[in-house]
Design an enzyme around this catalytic site. Structure first.
Site, PDB file in Angstrom:
ATOM      1  N   ALA A 195      -2.562   2.173   1.669  1.00 16.70           N
ATOM      2  CA  ALA A 195      -3.449   2.725   2.247  1.00 16.70           C
ATOM      3  C   ALA A 195      -2.850   3.661   2.446  1.00 16.70           C
ATOM      4  O   ALA A 195      -2.580   4.877   1.893  1.00 16.70           O
ATOM      5  CB  ALA A 195      -2.887   1.050   3.159  1.00 16.70           C
ATOM      6  N   THR A 220     -16.340   3.899   0.946  1.00 17.18           N
ATOM      7  CA  THR A 220     -16.769   3.723   0.256  1.00 17.18           C
ATOM      8  C   THR A 220     -15.912   3.020  -1.168  1.00 17.18           C
ATOM      9  O   THR A 220     -14.786   3.079  -1.115  1.00 17.18           O
ATOM     10  CB  THR A 220     -17.846   3.835  -0.446  1.00 17.18           C
ATOM     11  N   LYS A 274      -5.301   0.262  -9.339  1.00 17.78           N
ATOM     12  CA  LYS A 274      -3.584   1.014  -8.673  1.00 17.78           C
ATOM     13  C   LYS A 274      -3.179   1.197  -9.467  1.00 17.78           C
ATOM     14  O   LYS A 274      -2.300   2.123  -9.398  1.00 17.78           O
ATOM     15  CB  LYS A 274      -3.595  -0.514  -7.552  1.00 17.78           C
ATOM     16  N   GLY A 326      -5.853  -2.950   5.627  1.00 17.47           N
ATOM     17  CA  GLY A 326      -6.036  -2.857   6.804  1.00 17.47           C
ATOM     18  C   GLY A 326      -6.624  -1.559   7.368  1.00 17.47           C
ATOM     19  O   GLY A 326      -6.284  -0.561   6.992  1.00 17.47           O
ATOM     20  N   GLY A 328     -10.146  -7.816   7.947  1.00 16.69           N
ATOM     21  CA  GLY A 328     -10.477  -6.198   7.261  1.00 16.69           C
ATOM     22  C   GLY A 328      -9.307  -6.164   6.378  1.00 16.69           C
ATOM     23  O   GLY A 328      -9.094  -5.102   5.971  1.00 16.69           O
ATOM     24  N   LEU A 355       0.545   4.528   2.596  1.00 20.11           N
ATOM     25  CA  LEU A 355       1.752   4.352   1.973  1.00 20.11           C
ATOM     26  C   LEU A 355       1.587   5.764   1.781  1.00 20.11           C
ATOM     27  O   LEU A 355       0.821   5.770   0.596  1.00 20.11           O
ATOM     28  CB  LEU A 355       1.987   3.274   1.376  1.00 20.11           C
ATOM     29  N   GLU A 397      -4.934   8.740  -2.125  1.00 21.11           N
ATOM     30  CA  GLU A 397      -3.556   8.490  -1.709  1.00 21.11           C
ATOM     31  C   GLU A 397      -4.214   6.662  -1.634  1.00 21.11           C
ATOM     32  O   GLU A 397      -3.002   6.588  -1.860  1.00 21.11           O
ATOM     33  CB  GLU A 397      -2.871   9.011  -0.137  1.00 21.11           C
ATOM     34  N   GLU A 429     -11.526  -5.997   0.316  1.00 19.14           N
ATOM     35  CA  GLU A 429     -12.549  -5.490  -0.791  1.00 19.14           C
ATOM     36  C   GLU A 429     -13.455  -5.940  -0.273  1.00 19.14           C
ATOM     37  O   GLU A 429     -13.873  -6.954   0.263  1.00 19.14           O
ATOM     38  CB  GLU A 429     -12.536  -5.704  -2.467  1.00 19.14           C
TER      39      GLU A 429
END
Length: 818
Positions: free
Chosen positions: A615, A559, A686, A800, A668, A617, A610, A671
């Site tokens: 995502a 979430t 990030k 994605g 998608g 990576l 992670e 956020e």
């Protein structure tokens, strides 16, 4: 000659007794059989309850007596031909009158003595054995019935009498030498004292009766017939994957039975062990099963077994007593006085541990004896307590003992470490430890609430060569969450086959509904199941995760919800690992971030996030690998928003900027609220997370944000946001035109250098490493002590649902494997 013993469930009713008769008939064709039987299933409890109710002045005891009578009448009528029933029915009626008279006496006196208890309880075996003997005769067997009280001689310690072994063995030998029969039928559990008064051998005493007879006559074997397939590696009610133990030594069986394995009554083993008679545990209802063989080989022959451990058992309702005080150090006799005090009160000590400093002695006892133990110990050490040399006895309750048993553990390094490690990884606190010098048993005292989990954890550690169970609790089932469920379904067979890992989704929740299913939610029909769930509440969901206390649990947050992030600490403190797609926790205050990291470390859990940065990576993983190997992060340059990269790669002025953002949301990449992406807030989080993982203490306010969004676009609802962007189209076209004029691309770049961080839109020229970044790709450039000029580059899809779900999946695998 063989000895067969059939328990209460085996002779619970006429149908079961017929199964017993078939087993005995088959065996009696080859050998003489001594059959020892228990009371009809449940009758002993009814007899004792009748006596207790009578002693309390409760006339319901008459209902119990009537029920006992009816049970025996029904059994006779189903087993014995009508023409031959009268003598047995008369016997039962006469016996019931005796039982009622005894209960009437107890009722009038309002008192039941141990002697009366034994007299009442003995009727169960006495009646069942005569009915079964008559039934065997009518089925064509040559049967001789014998009252066990005529050769089982005991002291007068009623309800758990001690057998006079020498006299008993002598009389048993004499009886079987003077009498011949295909089948001898004997009631178990009962004996007689020197005055000929009925005594009982305690619960499980029928097993002991059979073992005494087997030892006295040097039987070929003793077969104990139960309603289970044999001794199990663990209690099957607690461990679903428990297996039958094919062969176990006498000493291992004794250890397991002492520590809660109820298949065998502990004293049963000693008589047959002394004579090296094999003991078989068989299933009356599946006689074709091999069962368990206890002992039977030469005493110095070791049982060859696949596993180091033979079994795991547990004892509940344990109290832990601690006698402590500085006055105990170096003073002999404290242990002696403690054990003498408990012994006088007939309190059995089941576990002992003492600190090397002699400052404390810790013993475990049955919790029901705690008041008496506290009273007698405090009285014994009253003088020392008054002088503050010893503290009043401390007691902890609601505890259990979980024991690991196995002869193969002896002198094998690492067994204790594996045991404690497995328990520790699952947040099971050990209150006390004991290991005998024989090294056949490692016992731990733990909270009773943790017993089921502990047994499953240990069973998995020492027996599950097939697969390991992983239990997931997933919150958030939107785009990413739904993809994760799909990937779990797709990979389920692969994980079992190649990683020996059975991943079970036990609980799921979205913003509306939540469901739990201990044996696993179907990954094919989870949507339908969730639709019928109960109203969602993250507080209740978290409480339920903790309450279920399942092994190898992982809490997965898919979430962007603050309330969900607030339960991470509760999970970690229960050694439940957290896998978070949600950035809020890792990007919250530094103190909160540090607290979560420390909780994960202290409670042997994993806190993995992670997907917070790139995502799927391996950005955080790579950074951590650099630091663990001794490298130092000097500078970071990165495009960390797949959304913004997608938007600026697709915005060429031919379509409105708002339309490109809408496309990114529909596919998608954004956020739930796209403003988090476009405002730079998401990128700030990030780079903040990367700076912290690089070892720097930094807060969100320390990051400079060069926002490109007009203020008018950041107010109101999401719909208002899109309308405002349409009005500001000229602003976005000016940004694009300026970049094109400088022969550059627009990239929203995050930088971290010398402890300072910033995010903002930049003109990136073709020679820059960030220029050739297409679609929704992200890129991170790590400049380190080892990579000072040519950076270490991590590049790939950064947004994605599919790739983000795969990143969450990868973190789940890390959590279970590390």
């Amino acid at each position: 000659m063989q000895v067969f013993k059939f328990g209460g469930s085996s002779v619970a009713n006429a149908e079961n007794i017929k199964k017993v008769a078939a087993i005995v008939d088959n065996a009696a064709k080859k050998n003489s059989i001594v059959v020892v039987v228990s009371a009809l299933g449940g009758i002993t409890d009814l007899l004792l309850m009748a006596g207790k109710e009578a002693s309390e002045g409760n006339e319901d005891f008459r209902i119990k007596v009537a029920t006992i009578e009816q049970r025996h009448f029904e059994t006779i009528k189903e087993l014995i031909p009508i023409a031959s029933q009268s003598s047995l029915l008369s016997l039962v009626k006469k016996t019931m009158n005796e039982i009622e008279e005894i209960c009437n006496g107890i009722f009038l006196l309002r008192e039941i003595t141990p002697k009366n208890q034994d007299r009442l309880a003995a009727y169960g075996e006495w009646l069942s054995s005569q009915i079964i003997a008559d039934a065997f005769k009518h089925l064509g067997l040559f049967v001789q019935w014998k009252d066990a009280r005529q050769f089982i001689f005991t002291n007068s310690d009623y309800t758990h009498a001690e057998v006079h072994l020498e006299a008993t063995e002598k009389e048993i030998k004499k009886y079987f030498k003077e009498n011949k029969s295909n089948v001898f039928l004997i009631p178990g559990f009962i004996g007689a004292d020197e005055q000929g008064i009925t005594t009982t051998l305690g619960r499980g005493g029928s097993d002991y009766t059979a073992a005494l007879i087997a030892a006295a006559i040097d039987a070929e074997s003793l077969q104990v017939w139960k309603d289970v397939n044999g001794m199990m590696t663990a209690d099957p009610r607690l461990a679903a994957n428990a297996k039958v133990i094919e062969h176990i030594s006498y000493s291992e069986a004794m250890e397991l039975s002492h520590f809660g394995a109820k298949v065998l009554y502990p004293p049963t083993i000693q008589p047959v062990m002394n004579k090296n008679i094999p003991l078989y545990i068989k299933n009356t209802f599946a006689p074709e099963m091999a069962g368990t063989v206890v002992g039977g080989k030469t005493k110095d022959t070791k049982v060859v077994r696949e596993h180091i451990v033979s079994g795991i058992s547990s004892v509940n309702n344990i109290a832990l007593l601690s006698l402590e005080g500085s006055g105990m150090i170096g003073i002999p006799g404290f242990s002696k006085r403690l054990f003498e005090a408990l012994s006088k009160e007939r309190i059995n000590v089941v576990l002992i541990t003492q600190s090397s400093s002699e400052h404390s002695i810790c013993v475990a006892i049955d919790q029901k004896y705690l008041p008496a133990a506290k009273k007698v110990v405090d009285k014994t050490f009253a003088d020392e307590i008054a002088l503050n040399k010893v503290e009043p006895l401390k007691a902890e309750t609601h505890l259990s003992i979980v024991a690991l048993v196995g002869e193969n553990m002896k002198s094998l390094p690492g067994v204790s470490g594996r045991m404690f490690g497995a328990l520790g990884r699952n947040g099971i606190n050990i209150r006390a430890i004991a290991q005998g010098s024989s090294e056949k048993n490692i016992s731990t005292v733990i909270a009773t609430d943790d017993v089921r989990k502990a047994i499953n954890v240990l069973h998995e550690e020492f027996f599950e060569t097939i697969q390991k169970q992983l239990n997931l609790f997933i919150v958030g089932l939107g785009n990413v969450g739904a993809k994760l469920m799909e990937q779990l379904k797709q990979q389920h067979a692969f994980l079992i086959q190649h990683l020996k890992l059975n991943v079970s989704v036990v609980g799921i929740s979205n913003s509306r509904k939540m469901i739990f299913k201990e044996r696993g939610i179907s990954l094919s029909s989870w949507k339908e199941s969730l639709a019928g769930g109960e109203p969602a509440s993250i507080t209740e969901f978290a409480s339920e995760v903790i309450k279920r206390n399942m092994r190898n649990s992982i809490f997965v947050d898919v979430t962007a919800n603050k309330e969900v992030a607030r339960v991470y600490d509760k999970m970690l403190q229960k050694s439940i690992s957290v896998v978070a797609c949600n950035k809020i926790a890792a990007a919250s205050s530094f103190s909160e971030y540090k607290k979560l990291k420390e909780l994960a470390h202290v409670f042997n859990a994993r806190f993995l996030f992670e997907t917070n940065v790139g995502a799927a990576l391996p950005v955080i993983g790579t950074l951590n690998d650099l630091r663990r190997s001794g490298d130092e992060i000097k500078r970071i340059e990165a495009v960390l928003s797949g959304t913004l990269n997608f938007v600026f790669n697709h915005y060429d002025g031919s379509r409105p900027f708002a339309a490109v953002v809408k496309q990114a949301q529909e596919e998608g990449y954004t956020e739930p609220d796209p403003r988090l992406d476009l405002s730079g807030t998401d990128v700030m989080r990030k780079i903040l997370i990367l700076a912290r993982e690089a070892g720097y203490e930094m807060e969100m306010d320390d990051i400079t944000n060069h926002s490109f969004m007009p203020a008018s676009c950041m107010e109101g609802s999401v719909d208002a946001f899109y309308k405002a962007m349409e009005k500001e189209e000229a602003h976005f076209k000016n940004l694009l035109s300026a970049a094109q004029a400088a022969n550059s691309k627009l990239k929203f770049v995050a930088t971290f250098n010398e402890g300072k961080a910033a995010v903002g839109l930049q003109h990136v020229k073709p020679e820059n490493d960030l220029y050739h970044l297409y679609g929704k790709d992200n890129v991170v450039l790590f400049y380190t002590a080892r990579y000072p000029e040519q950076p270490l580059v991590v590049k790939g899809a950064g947004a994605g649902a599919d790739v983000t779900a795969s990143g969450v999946f990868a973190d789940i695998m890390r959590a279970v494997n590390e």
